[in-house]
Design a protein around this motif. Structure first.
Motif, PDB file in Angstrom:
ATOM      1  N   GLY A  38      14.703   3.635 -13.031  1.00  0.00           N
ATOM      2  CA  GLY A  38      13.848   3.174 -14.126  1.00  0.00           C
ATOM      3  C   GLY A  38      12.959   2.007 -13.775  1.00  0.00           C
ATOM      4  N   GLY A  39      12.902   1.626 -12.490  1.00  0.00           N
ATOM      5  CA  GLY A  39      12.023   0.534 -12.099  1.00  0.00           C
ATOM      6  C   GLY A  39      12.572  -0.849 -12.382  1.00  0.00           C
ATOM      7  N   ARG A  40      13.862  -0.954 -12.708  1.00  0.00           N
ATOM      8  CA  ARG A  40      14.446  -2.272 -12.989  1.00  0.00           C
ATOM      9  C   ARG A  40      14.834  -3.020 -11.724  1.00  0.00           C
ATOM     10  NH1 ARG A  40      16.086   1.178 -16.850  1.00  0.00           N
ATOM     11  NH2 ARG A  40      17.900   1.836 -15.646  1.00  0.00           N
ATOM     12  N   GLN A  73       6.087   4.354  -9.828  1.00  0.00           N
ATOM     13  CA  GLN A  73       5.050   5.379  -9.723  1.00  0.00           C
ATOM     14  C   GLN A  73       5.342   6.337  -8.575  1.00  0.00           C
ATOM     15  OE1 GLN A  73       2.657   5.972 -11.953  1.00  0.00           O
ATOM     16  NE2 GLN A  73       3.574   4.285 -13.124  1.00  0.00           N
ATOM     17  N   LEU A  74       5.875   5.800  -7.463  1.00  0.00           N
ATOM     18  CA  LEU A  74       6.235   6.664  -6.338  1.00  0.00           C
ATOM     19  C   LEU A  74       7.346   7.636  -6.750  1.00  0.00           C
ATOM     20  CD1 LEU A  74       6.114   7.493  -3.356  1.00  0.00           C
ATOM     21  CD2 LEU A  74       7.739   5.643  -2.863  1.00  0.00           C
ATOM     22  N   ALA A  75       8.361   7.117  -7.453  1.00  0.00           N
ATOM     23  CA  ALA A  75       9.461   7.980  -7.894  1.00  0.00           C
ATOM     24  C   ALA A  75       8.956   9.074  -8.825  1.00  0.00           C
ATOM     25  CB  ALA A  75      10.535   7.135  -8.583  1.00  0.00           C
ATOM     26  N   LEU A  76       8.106   8.712  -9.762  1.00  0.00           N
ATOM     27  CA  LEU A  76       7.575   9.699 -10.707  1.00  0.00           C
ATOM     28  C   LEU A  76       6.748  10.757  -9.990  1.00  0.00           C
ATOM     29  CD1 LEU A  76       6.557   7.332 -13.654  1.00  0.00           C
ATOM     30  CD2 LEU A  76       8.498   8.922 -13.582  1.00  0.00           C
ATOM     31  N   ALA A  77       5.959  10.323  -9.010  1.00  0.00           N
ATOM     32  CA  ALA A  77       5.150  11.279  -8.245  1.00  0.00           C
ATOM     33  C   ALA A  77       6.040  12.225  -7.445  1.00  0.00           C
ATOM     34  CB  ALA A  77       4.192  10.530  -7.316  1.00  0.00           C
ATOM     35  N   CYS A  78       7.126  11.705  -6.886  1.00  0.00           N
ATOM     36  CA  CYS A  78       8.062  12.566  -6.158  1.00  0.00           C
ATOM     37  C   CYS A  78       8.679  13.604  -7.083  1.00  0.00           C
ATOM     38  CB  CYS A  78       9.168  11.716  -5.520  1.00  0.00           C
ATOM     39  SG  CYS A  78       8.656  10.754  -4.079  1.00  0.00           S
ATOM     40  N   LEU A  79       9.029  13.187  -8.290  1.00  0.00           N
ATOM     41  CA  LEU A  79       9.625  14.118  -9.254  1.00  0.00           C
ATOM     42  C   LEU A  79       8.637  15.192  -9.676  1.00  0.00           C
ATOM     43  CD1 LEU A  79      11.606  11.546 -11.429  1.00  0.00           C
ATOM     44  CD2 LEU A  79      12.584  13.265  -9.890  1.00  0.00           C
ATOM     45  N   ARG A  80       7.344  14.869  -9.598  1.00  0.00           N
ATOM     46  CA  ARG A  80       6.315  15.883  -9.905  1.00  0.00           C
ATOM     47  C   ARG A  80       6.081  16.810  -8.727  1.00  0.00           C
ATOM     48  NH1 ARG A  80       3.536  11.329 -12.019  1.00  0.00           N
ATOM     49  NH2 ARG A  80       2.165  11.346 -10.185  1.00  0.00           N
ATOM     50  N   GLY A  81       6.660  16.497  -7.572  1.00  0.00           N
ATOM     51  CA  GLY A  81       6.474  17.322  -6.387  1.00  0.00           C
ATOM     52  C   GLY A  81       5.245  16.988  -5.584  1.00  0.00           C
ATOM     53  N   LEU A  86       7.552  -3.329  -8.145  1.00  0.00           N
ATOM     54  CA  LEU A  86       8.454  -2.467  -8.902  1.00  0.00           C
ATOM     55  C   LEU A  86       7.693  -1.353  -9.600  1.00  0.00           C
ATOM     56  CD1 LEU A  86      11.008  -4.982 -10.493  1.00  0.00           C
ATOM     57  CD2 LEU A  86      11.272  -3.568  -8.458  1.00  0.00           C
ATOM     58  N   GLU A  87       6.512  -1.674 -10.072  1.00  0.00           N
ATOM     59  CA  GLU A  87       5.696  -0.626 -10.691  1.00  0.00           C
ATOM     60  C   GLU A  87       5.265   0.395  -9.641  1.00  0.00           C
ATOM     61  OE1 GLU A  87       1.746  -0.090 -13.530  1.00  0.00           O
ATOM     62  OE2 GLU A  87       2.468  -2.096 -12.997  1.00  0.00           O
ATOM     63  N   ASP A  88       4.946  -0.089  -8.426  1.00  0.00           N
ATOM     64  CA  ASP A  88       4.618   0.830  -7.337  1.00  0.00           C
ATOM     65  C   ASP A  88       5.781   1.764  -7.053  1.00  0.00           C
ATOM     66  OD1 ASP A  88       2.124  -0.286  -7.008  1.00  0.00           O
ATOM     67  OD2 ASP A  88       2.731  -1.606  -5.360  1.00  0.00           O
ATOM     68  N   ASP A  89       6.991   1.186  -7.012  1.00  0.00           N
ATOM     69  CA  ASP A  89       8.179   1.999  -6.764  1.00  0.00           C
ATOM     70  C   ASP A  89       8.367   3.042  -7.857  1.00  0.00           C
ATOM     71  OD1 ASP A  89       8.771   0.668  -4.447  1.00  0.00           O
ATOM     72  OD2 ASP A  89      10.443  -0.505  -5.267  1.00  0.00           O
TER      73      ASP A  89
END
Length: 229
Positions: free
Chosen positions: A74-76, A9-17, A4-7
């Motif tokens: 939110g990683g839940r 982090q992936l989402a946050l990285a995508c939002l950063r472009g 879930l933490e990996d997911d």
């Protein structure tokens, strides 16, 4: 690091472009859209339309300040589950919009034509040919490719800027501008062709009618793509 933490982090990285993260998101999640929506429509073209709509809704911010949909993760739960829910919701919305579009020919035509300050010629054309024009335009929109429909919807109805569209499709700004111009040209030609068939008039008469009504094309597209609900 947990899954879930990996997911997250992936989402946050995508939002950063982050390009690598976006490629991973495409490969691990968006590629599965066809399976997610198969119970709604198995057609590959429909899955592609859902996929393109999701790219926009999850990864692109709106001009009105709306955050990308992926910001709501939110990683839940798993990212795959989040995307699946979003895909099914998008698919159902697309189907509902298509059903409403086919059922509201006269209403769409009436709403799609312009302001009270229109010229007398436009007022006459609007009253005389609004049903035929509405049907022709709806049919022409349905004939567009999934990419062209998505581009027109994002640009006209959702107010996504050209720069954001270029980033979404990972192409140069001039390329997305050319895509939009070609989509509008194809839409105009298909609408004119359908109008001629519906009214059974010659090319010059159809072009005269369409020239008046096409002045309201942008408004009509907003009405078509901004379905209520």
């Amino acid at each position: 690091m947990g899954s879930l933490e990996d997911d997250l982090q992936l989402a946050l990285a995508c939002l950063r472009g982050d390009r690598s993260a976006l490629a991973t998101f495409e490969r691990e999640h968006l590629r599965e859209i066809g399976a997610f929506v198969a119970h709604i429509d198995r057609a590959p073209a429909f899955a592609d339309e859902v996929r393109q709509a999701l790219r926009a809704s999850l990864l692109v911010a709106g001009q009105d300040g709306r955050e990308p949909g992926l910001a709501g993760y939110g990683g839940r739960g798993t990212l795959g589950g989040f995307v699946r829910v979003a895909a099914v919701r998008t698919a159902l919305n697309l189907k509902r919009h298509a059903r409403r579009a086919s059922a509201r020919d006269e209403a769409a035509g009436a709403e799609g034509f312009g302001a009270a300050s229109a010229s007398p010629e436009l007022v006459y054309a609007r009253e005389q040919y609004r049903e035929a024009f509405g049907e022709a335009l709806h049919g022409a929109v349905a004939e567009l490719s999934a990419r062209d429909r998505t581009l027109l919807r994002l640009y006209h109805a959702e107010g996504v800027a050209l720069e954001a569209l270029a980033a979404l499709y990972r192409v140069h700004l001039s390329t997305v501008s050319r895509w939009l111009a070609c989509a509008r040209e194809q839409l105009s030609e298909a609408t004119l062709h359908r109008l001629r068939e519906r009214l059974r008039v010659g090319p010059s008469d159809a072009e005269s009618i369409a020239a008046l009504l096409m002045s309201q094309l942008d408004v009509s597209l907003v009405r078509i793509f901004r379905e209520a609900g």
